[in-house]
Design a protein around this motif. Sequence first.
Motif, mmCIF file in Angstrom:
data_model
loop_
_atom_site.group_PDB
_atom_site.id
_atom_site.type_symbol
_atom_site.label_atom_id
_atom_site.label_comp_id
_atom_site.label_asym_id
_atom_site.label_seq_id
_atom_site.Cartn_x
_atom_site.Cartn_y
_atom_site.Cartn_z
ATOM 1 N N TYR A 81 -6.922 -5.296 7.897
ATOM 2 C CA TYR A 81 -7.573 -4.351 6.518
ATOM 3 C C TYR A 81 -8.054 -3.245 7.345
ATOM 4 N N LEU A 82 -9.006 -3.638 8.508
ATOM 5 C CA LEU A 82 -9.604 -2.452 9.022
ATOM 6 C C LEU A 82 -8.599 -1.141 9.618
ATOM 7 N N ILE A 83 -7.637 -1.843 10.337
ATOM 8 C CA ILE A 83 -6.536 -1.118 10.875
ATOM 9 C C ILE A 83 -5.686 -0.240 9.870
ATOM 10 N N ILE A 84 -5.358 -0.828 8.631
ATOM 11 C CA ILE A 84 -4.860 -0.096 7.407
ATOM 12 C C ILE A 84 -5.930 0.857 6.927
ATOM 13 N N THR A 85 -6.947 0.650 6.548
ATOM 14 C CA THR A 85 -7.868 1.349 5.753
ATOM 15 C C THR A 85 -8.449 2.715 6.842
ATOM 16 N N LEU A 86 -8.596 2.276 8.142
ATOM 17 C CA LEU A 86 -9.199 3.325 9.114
ATOM 18 C C LEU A 86 -7.914 4.345 9.128
ATOM 19 N N SER A 87 -6.727 3.929 9.218
ATOM 20 C CA SER A 87 -5.500 4.577 9.386
ATOM 21 C C SER A 87 -5.567 5.646 8.276
ATOM 22 N N ILE A 88 -5.708 5.191 7.289
ATOM 23 C CA ILE A 88 -5.563 5.849 5.726
ATOM 24 C C ILE A 88 -6.540 6.894 6.000
ATOM 25 N N SER A 89 -7.785 6.758 6.456
ATOM 26 C CA SER A 89 -9.086 7.419 6.571
ATOM 27 C C SER A 89 -8.586 8.515 7.346
ATOM 28 N N ALA A 90 -8.089 8.073 8.469
ATOM 29 C CA ALA A 90 -8.090 9.224 9.714
ATOM 30 C C ALA A 90 -6.934 10.031 9.200
ATOM 31 N N LEU A 91 -5.659 9.723 8.527
ATOM 32 C CA LEU A 91 -4.699 10.504 8.080
ATOM 33 C C LEU A 91 -5.313 11.687 7.293
ATOM 34 N N PHE A 92 -6.229 11.300 5.936
ATOM 35 C CA PHE A 92 -6.732 12.038 5.083
ATOM 36 C C PHE A 92 -7.755 12.926 5.675
ATOM 37 N N ASN A 93 -8.402 12.498 6.800
ATOM 38 C CA ASN A 93 -9.433 13.399 7.406
ATOM 39 C C ASN A 93 -8.786 14.514 8.200
ATOM 40 N N VAL A 94 -7.377 14.380 8.834
ATOM 41 C CA VAL A 94 -6.732 15.354 9.368
ATOM 42 C C VAL A 94 -6.100 16.202 8.224
ATOM 43 N N THR B 44 0.756 -1.271 -0.132
ATOM 44 C CA THR B 44 -0.012 -0.001 -0.091
ATOM 45 C C THR B 44 0.819 1.339 0.069
ATOM 46 N N LEU B 45 1.981 1.221 0.684
ATOM 47 C CA LEU B 45 2.717 2.326 0.952
ATOM 48 C C LEU B 45 3.441 2.555 -0.232
ATOM 49 N N TYR B 46 4.259 1.642 -0.772
ATOM 50 C CA TYR B 46 5.071 2.093 -1.941
ATOM 51 C C TYR B 46 4.079 2.119 -3.288
ATOM 52 N N SER C 299 -9.938 8.079 -0.538
ATOM 53 C CA SER C 299 -10.741 6.962 -0.707
ATOM 54 C C SER C 299 -10.044 6.311 -1.824
ATOM 55 N N THR C 300 -9.435 6.500 -2.669
ATOM 56 C CA THR C 300 -8.625 5.911 -3.993
ATOM 57 C C THR C 300 -7.505 4.991 -2.911
ATOM 58 N N LEU C 301 -6.854 5.450 -2.385
ATOM 59 C CA LEU C 301 -5.608 4.880 -1.515
ATOM 60 C C LEU C 301 -6.197 3.815 -0.632
ATOM 61 N N ILE C 302 -7.547 4.199 0.015
ATOM 62 C CA ILE C 302 -8.205 2.803 0.790
ATOM 63 C C ILE C 302 -8.614 1.701 -0.317
ATOM 64 N N ALA C 303 -8.870 2.064 -1.411
ATOM 65 C CA ALA C 303 -9.312 1.035 -2.477
ATOM 66 C C ALA C 303 -8.020 0.547 -2.657
ATOM 67 N N ALA D 43 -5.286 -0.105 -0.961
ATOM 68 C CA ALA D 43 -5.067 -0.856 0.296
ATOM 69 C C ALA D 43 -5.728 -2.407 -0.031
ATOM 70 N N LYS D 44 -6.934 -2.270 -0.362
ATOM 71 C CA LYS D 44 -8.067 -3.470 -0.629
ATOM 72 C C LYS D 44 -7.588 -4.476 -1.560
#
Length: 214
Positions: free
Chosen positions: A192-205, A22-24, A147-151, A153-154
Amino acid sequence: MNVLLDNFSLYGKGFLGTLELTLYAGVLALVVGVIIAGFRVSPVKALRVFGTTWVAVLRNTPLTLLFFAVLLGLPRFGVRLPFTTFAVLALAAYTSAFICEAVRSGINTVPLGQGEAARSLGMTFIQTLNLVVLPQAGRAVISPIGSTLIALAKNSAIAGSFSVTELLGTYKPLNELGYSIIWSFVWIAVGYLIITLSISALFNVLEKRMGIAR
């Protein structure tokens, strides 16, 4: 809990594998997506055609087929890399098409007058894009890019079918060891929830600090 505790190292390797993909792939997709978005609004026709073709092909190609094309096709041309690298390239290329469209939509929100004013000051197209247009466009598309980066990750779960270590693939050895398939998938879902929720939290900030209020 026994499924997780007894196989924590296995889950850990899968989790880190998905995180790395996901990161790279995310960083590469952001870079390529912004460049292709620049191509799509370029005054040079050849670049616009290239950008349009890139987006049209990748957005309408199944990701699994793209994995086959990269992992099986590139070695035929003498390109031999680790499977993880091939997976990153496939994920990044696919995701870059969606990021490109998000960025392009942001570019379209910037008033034309600002670009014209920049050009009247003697700025080149690249200077206008980098210094005037993209900073404003980026602020407008923080949420869609998140949202695209969350997709992404999945979508990385597909890499497990091509001998790449990632989270979803951990169910196979667990199933062979006789663990409950239901609880195996429960802990995979938690990962997966940990990763996607972390991305969501980052972009919310980022959206709260940098986004444009609507």
